[in-house]
Design an enzyme around this catalytic site. Structure first.
Site, PDB file in Angstrom:
ATOM      1  N   HIS A 205      72.288  59.079 -27.932  1.00  0.00           N
ATOM      2  CA  HIS A 205      73.231  58.439 -28.486  1.00  0.00           C
ATOM      3  C   HIS A 205      73.101  56.720 -28.646  1.00  0.00           C
ATOM      4  O   HIS A 205      73.502  55.973 -29.210  1.00  0.00           O
ATOM      5  CB  HIS A 205      74.587  58.602 -28.019  1.00  0.00           C
ATOM      6  N   ASP A 262      68.920  61.132 -15.997  1.00  0.00           N
ATOM      7  CA  ASP A 262      70.399  61.005 -16.940  1.00  0.00           C
ATOM      8  C   ASP A 262      69.926  59.813 -17.952  1.00  0.00           C
ATOM      9  O   ASP A 262      70.222  59.862 -19.025  1.00  0.00           O
ATOM     10  CB  ASP A 262      71.301  60.767 -16.040  1.00  0.00           C
ATOM     11  N   HIS A 267      67.539  56.993 -22.418  1.00  0.00           N
ATOM     12  CA  HIS A 267      68.127  55.782 -22.993  1.00  0.00           C
ATOM     13  C   HIS A 267      67.156  54.615 -22.619  1.00  0.00           C
ATOM     14  O   HIS A 267      66.777  53.796 -23.685  1.00  0.00           O
ATOM     15  CB  HIS A 267      69.480  55.602 -22.430  1.00  0.00           C
TER      16      HIS A 267
HETATM   17  C1  BG6 Z   1      75.136  59.520 -21.049  1.00  0.00           C
HETATM   18  C2  BG6 Z   1      74.965  59.696 -19.426  1.00  0.00           C
HETATM   19  O1  BG6 Z   1      73.849  59.856 -21.682  1.00  0.00           O
HETATM   20  O2  BG6 Z   1      75.077  57.952 -20.849  1.00  0.00           O
HETATM   21  C3  BG6 Z   1      76.371  59.215 -18.812  1.00  0.00           C
HETATM   22  O3  BG6 Z   1      74.941  61.182 -19.439  1.00  0.00           O
HETATM   23  C4  BG6 Z   1      76.465  57.716 -18.862  1.00  0.00           C
HETATM   24  O4  BG6 Z   1      75.969  59.343 -17.276  1.00  0.00           O
HETATM   25  C5  BG6 Z   1      76.246  57.377 -20.374  1.00  0.00           C
HETATM   26  O5  BG6 Z   1      77.556  57.227 -18.464  1.00  0.00           O
HETATM   27  C6  BG6 Z   1      76.414  55.854 -20.735  1.00  0.00           C
HETATM   28  O6  BG6 Z   1      76.459  55.612 -22.054  1.00  0.00           O
HETATM   29  P1  BG6 Z   1      77.198  54.497 -22.777  1.00  0.00           P
HETATM   30  O7  BG6 Z   1      76.900  54.594 -24.289  1.00  0.00           O
HETATM   31  O8  BG6 Z   1      78.582  54.418 -22.071  1.00  0.00           O
HETATM   32  O9  BG6 Z   1      76.134  53.357 -22.273  1.00  0.00           O
END
Ligand code: BG6
Length: 529
Positions: A205, A262, A267
């Site tokens: 995402h 994770d 990310h």
């Molecule tokens: C998710 C993780 O993919 O991304 C979570 O599994 C994390 O642990 C989250 O909190 C963070 O996403 P964002 O968009 O809030 O930075």
């Protein structure tokens, strides 16, 4: 501290008129089938994102959502639970009329992927929905743990739902895609037996975030920055994803996963890749992903225990204070083992073995229960070759830093030196700031809304290709394996609300490099956080 630490008002580099967001395009009509429909992600992210798209008028009359989950539930019960979840996610009651329109598109089917009847039932259900006016295009969303994905993919294949002669069939696979290199390869192989790669959308995402996509525009849409974007001018790059949240209600998932799998495995490697990749020949799915894979392959893996010990740091939050309130340590959280070894913080020093980046360290870190929620990329430029203004004084000019703020205070800040007003030649650092909020009249869509819309329109540019996830795991798996052999570091536990484990400073200070202090009041760009 030198004279350069004066905190002047930031210079604002925003447009003097507000630029509205470009209108959202229409989705292709489809039935979105969500496996894992009663799960946390569906409630917190997917349904709110689709609801927003529907309110924006992106969906046509044939669009429907079919939730599939293990529990038995009626359509109305499913609708009611989604409405509760939506109210929670939005933090306010939702509009009755809008909800009624949306709820009419929602239905539910109980079914365990391990049960042989589930997929024939699903095929029948989709057939019935089509007779009642629903679209013949099918978008399957796998919001399930990676161990469950193969049986769903195979089940869809068995009943012919992967090849759709009345419309299209696409599949979105949620992260984590596997849990190491071997399981990712196996999952890719299962998917490839049933679907063509052009039907597959592996989601991360972060790629749906406006500011993440803007990395490419910033780099390749301006001739000002790209000439310095290389080893000749860049000293080091620092990428941080800090959260104040703890493990929340996801202990069983997190105990098996940890911060490296994770956050870093997907990310943060994506942020690194977009920051460092070569310009693609065009902005389309294959050209962009081709360059990303090339970059990932150029990252040097830490292939032995010694290198892992020298270039990585892990930590786990202990009790501490967040926003003035005491919070328990990770091992005190519900569902976490009292002697858990799971890391809630991971930092890694990566090196990229190519011409552009040879010798430039990329330090990445991600952690839960840190001092501040903040995700940003800081590109530190080298100092000027001569200290022209400090010959007779103990005054130094701080090197330029370009900060790409992914969240919050989305935008970009640049630090540079300026002469302080006065008759003498004293210097200081000033901040030039671009803020999304100030420059644009409307808010960006949520990351999941952007990505769902892209998948419904058949655009895979912001999704991860099969070879790309394998290239990511190739870097992460040796670290996991070495950590399993190494004893836990003494400074593993860090207080909730801090900068993370003290060992992380040792990782970066070797060459006079330093992490951005998460506790400082002013961020580069002049924003008070
Ligand atoms: C998710 C993780 O993919 O991304 C979570 O599994 C994390 O642990 C989250 O909190 C963070 O996403 P964002 O968009 O809030 O930075």
């Amino acid at each position: 501290m030198s004279a350069t630490t004066v905190e002047p008002k930031p210079i604002t580099a925003t447009a003097n008129h507000k630029v509205p967001r470009s209108p959202l395009p229409k989705a292709e009509s489809c039935v979105l089938v969500i496996f894992g429909a009663t799960g946390d992600l569906t409630k917190r992210k997917l349904i709110p994102a689709i609801y927003d798209l529907s309110c924006e008028g992106c969906m046509d009359d044939k669009f429907r959502i079919l939730g599939v989950g293990r529990s038995a539930m009626s359509d109305d019960e499913f609708r009611a639970s989604m409405r509760d979840a939506m109210t929670q996610a939005k933090g306010k009651p939702i509009n009755d009329d809008e909800w009624k329109k949306f709820a009419g598109r929602l239905s539910y089917m109980g079914g365990d992927p391990a049960d042989a009847n589930t997929f024939p039932n699903l095929a029948k259900k989709l057939e019935e929905m089509s007779k009642q006016g629903a679209s013949n295009n099918h978008l399957f969303y796998l919001s399930v743990p990676p161990s469950v994905s193969p049986e769903i993919v195979e089940g869809l294949g068995r009943v012919g739902l992967a090849k759709n002669d009345k419309g299209w069939s696409r599949i979105i696979v949620e992260k984590p895609f596997g849990r190491d290199l071997n399981s990712a390869r196996e999952l890719n192989a299962v998917v490839a037996k049933v679907f063509d790669e052009s039907q597959v959308y592996r989601i991360d995402h972060y790629l749906g975030k406006e500011t993440v996509q803007n990395i490419l525009v910033f780099r390749f849409g301006n001739s000002l920055f790209e000439p310095v974007w290389n080893r000749n001018y860049v000293d080091f790059v620092e990428i941080t994803a800090a959260e104040t949240l703890g493990v929340e209600s996801r202990a069983s998932f997190y105990e098996e996963t940890g911060a490296l799998r994770d956050m870093v495995a997907n990310h943060l490697l994506q942020l690194l890749t977009l920051t460092a990749m070569e310009p693609p020949v065009a902005f389309d799915a294959n050209s962009v992903r081709e360059e990303k894979v090339k970059l990932l392959r150029a990252i040097r893996p830490l292939n032995n225990v010694k290198d892992v010990a020298a270039h990585t740091v892990r930590g786990q939050y202990g009790p501490g204070t967040i926003n003035g309130k005491p919070v328990p340590g990770y091992r005190e959280e519900k569902g976490v083992a009292k002697d858990s070894r799971t890391e809630t913080y991971a930092a890694v020093e990566f090196h990229i073995d190519n011409w552009r980046w040879s010798g430039v360290p990329f330090y990445v870190r991600a952690g839960k229960r840190l001092a501040k929620p903040l995700t940003e990329i800081r590109v530190h430029l080298k100092p000027t070759p001569q200290a022209l203004f400090s010959r007779n004084r103990n005054e130094h000019i701080e090197p330029n830093i370009i900060t790409i703020r992914i969240q919050p205070n989305e935008g970009i800040g640049i630090n540079f030196a300026a002469k302080r007003p006065g008759t003498e030649m004293h210097t200081t650092t000033v901040h030039m700031n671009f803020s999304y909020e100030e420059a644009f009249a409307t808010k960006s869509p949520q990351a999941y809304a952007t990505l769902l819309l892209d998948a419904m329109r058949g655009d895979a540019t912001l999704f991860t290709r099969g070879d790309e996830v394998e290239a990511e795991w190739r870097l992460i798996t040796p670290i996991e394996e070495a950590w399993a052999q190494l004893s836990l570091p003494q400074s593993m536990i860090y207080p909730a609300g801090s900068n993370g484990p003290t060992g992380a400073d040792g990782l970066i200070t070797g060459r006079d490099h330093h992490w951005r202090d998460l506790q400082e009041q002013y961020a580069p760009g002049g924003q008070v956080r």
